[in-house]
Enzyme design. Structure first.
Site, PDB file in Angstrom:
ATOM      1  N   GLU A 142       0.849  -1.100   0.088  1.00  0.00           N
ATOM      2  CA  GLU A 142       0.157  -0.442   0.663  1.00  0.00           C
ATOM      3  C   GLU A 142       0.922   0.808  -0.260  1.00  0.00           C
ATOM      4  O   GLU A 142       1.226   2.029   1.015  1.00  0.00           O
ATOM      5  CB  GLU A 142      -0.807   0.298   0.786  1.00  0.00           C
ATOM      6  CG  GLU A 142      -1.818   0.754   1.187  1.00  0.00           C
ATOM      7  CD  GLU A 142      -2.808   1.199   2.399  1.00  0.00           C
ATOM      8  OE1 GLU A 142      -3.693   2.276   2.601  1.00  0.00           O
ATOM      9  OE2 GLU A 142      -2.738   0.290   3.628  1.00  0.00           O
ATOM     10  N   GLU A 192     -11.611   2.245   3.307  1.00  0.00           N
ATOM     11  CA  GLU A 192     -10.996   2.754   4.305  1.00  0.00           C
ATOM     12  C   GLU A 192     -11.040   4.137   4.729  1.00  0.00           C
ATOM     13  O   GLU A 192     -10.826   4.476   4.550  1.00  0.00           O
ATOM     14  CB  GLU A 192      -9.923   2.553   3.934  1.00  0.00           C
ATOM     15  CG  GLU A 192      -8.149   2.546   5.472  1.00  0.00           C
ATOM     16  CD  GLU A 192      -8.417   1.782   5.985  1.00  0.00           C
ATOM     17  OE1 GLU A 192      -8.829   1.058   6.453  1.00  0.00           O
ATOM     18  OE2 GLU A 192      -6.544   1.710   5.743  1.00  0.00           O
TER      19      GLU A 192
END
Length: 303
Positions: A184, A279
């Site tokens: 990420e 998220e």
């Protein structure tokens, strides 16, 4: 508020939209509450705790009632084994998927793979092995890895090579179990080594493993680089997981500047069948916030 009352309130919103002639609200509530979505959005614990309560298993069941078919749980490895097992059993019974959780010490400021230090690699690999056992309990297929911070005393090429070599070792652990570590790139601080989609693409290509792919978080990449759809398309072969949050604010879609209806339409047309992790935080609290969250996803999913 009882679960039934919350779900029924969606019908009231539909009626009010018709009476008011509000096209936006009509689009938001076109699908009935409880129906599944076109994409597989994954909430996390706390998003519906006002209605469902503090027990995560109860909240998962409620998420299913609302139409969600996956969850995320970054801190899953820190939960007791008994709770992990119960979560896994609940997901299996409901036909839901587990999204990402974060590999323990999978790379952070104090433990960066860019440094090329054996002690850092050992910590990372230990976290990978622990993650395999956690994943088995919940049938997880994706785990999040952040390589850590820049090592400022090393040239960028050397740092990149160090990260690649460390990730190759991690991939060797995950491959036999069909688990993919998703890297990420983040926007939290410029000290982070991994920040851009093309940079992550290059690293995944170099690792050359089905167990090393990209976690594309549109919130972070809107801040770092923009040009979301084009860059996703360029790097598509290495993207295995999507997360979202609007910018600015990192709240639910429709609260910021990202046109998520177009982004999600593109993902659907691309044939993406993976998870879209929610998220982000919520723009409102309590039951009102829960309703706003569901309505936002109904709206952007109506493409």
């Amino acid at each position: 508020m009882k679960r039934g009352d919350f779900i029924k309130s969606g019908a009231a919103l539909i009626g009010s939209a018709t009476l008011l002639g509000n096209e936006t609200m009509a689009a938001t509530t076109q699908n009935k509450e409880g129906e599944t979505f076109q994409l597989d959005y994954a909430p996390h614990q706390g998003m519906f705790s006002t209605t469902a309560g503090k027990d995560f298993v109860d909240e998962i069941k409620y998420m299913h009632e609302l139409g969600f078919r996956s969850i995320e749980d970054n801190g899953l490895p820190t939960r007791p084994v008994e709770e992990q097992t119960k979560i896994g059993e609940t997901l299996a019974k409901l036909g839901m998927r587990m999204g990402v959780f974060v590999v323990p010490k999978g790379g952070n400021a104090a433990n960066t793979l860019a440094a090329g230090k054996q002690e850092h690699i050992d910590i990372f690999l230990k976290g990978c092995r622990e993650s395999v056992e956690v994943a088995k309990r919940v049938n997880a297929k994706w785990v999040t890895v952040v390589p850590g911070n820049y090592q400022r005393n090393l040239p960028i090429g050397v740092q990149t090579a160090n990260v690649i070599e460390g990730l190759k070792r991690g991939a060797e652990i995950f491959e036999p179990h069909g688990i993919t570590m998703v890297l990420e790139p983040l926007s939290d601080t410029p000290d982070l080594f991994l920040r851009y989609t093309d940079q992550t693409y290059e690293i995944c290509k170099a690792v050359g493993s089905p167990s090393c792919k990209i976690l594309y978080d549109a919130y972070h990449q809107q801040k770092n680089e923009g040009n979301l759809i084009n860059l996703m398309n360029l790097c598509w072969s290495e993207i295995a997981y999507i997360q979202v949050g609007d910018n600015p604010g990192r709240k639910e879609p429709t609260t910021g500047e990202i046109n998520y209806k177009n982004v999600f339409k593109w993902l659907k047309e691309k044939g993406y069948a993976g998870i879209v992790g929610m998220e982000h935080g919520m723009s409102k609290s309590g039951v009102e916030g829960e309703k706003a969250l569901v309505n936002a996803y109904r709206e952007v999913d109506n493409f």
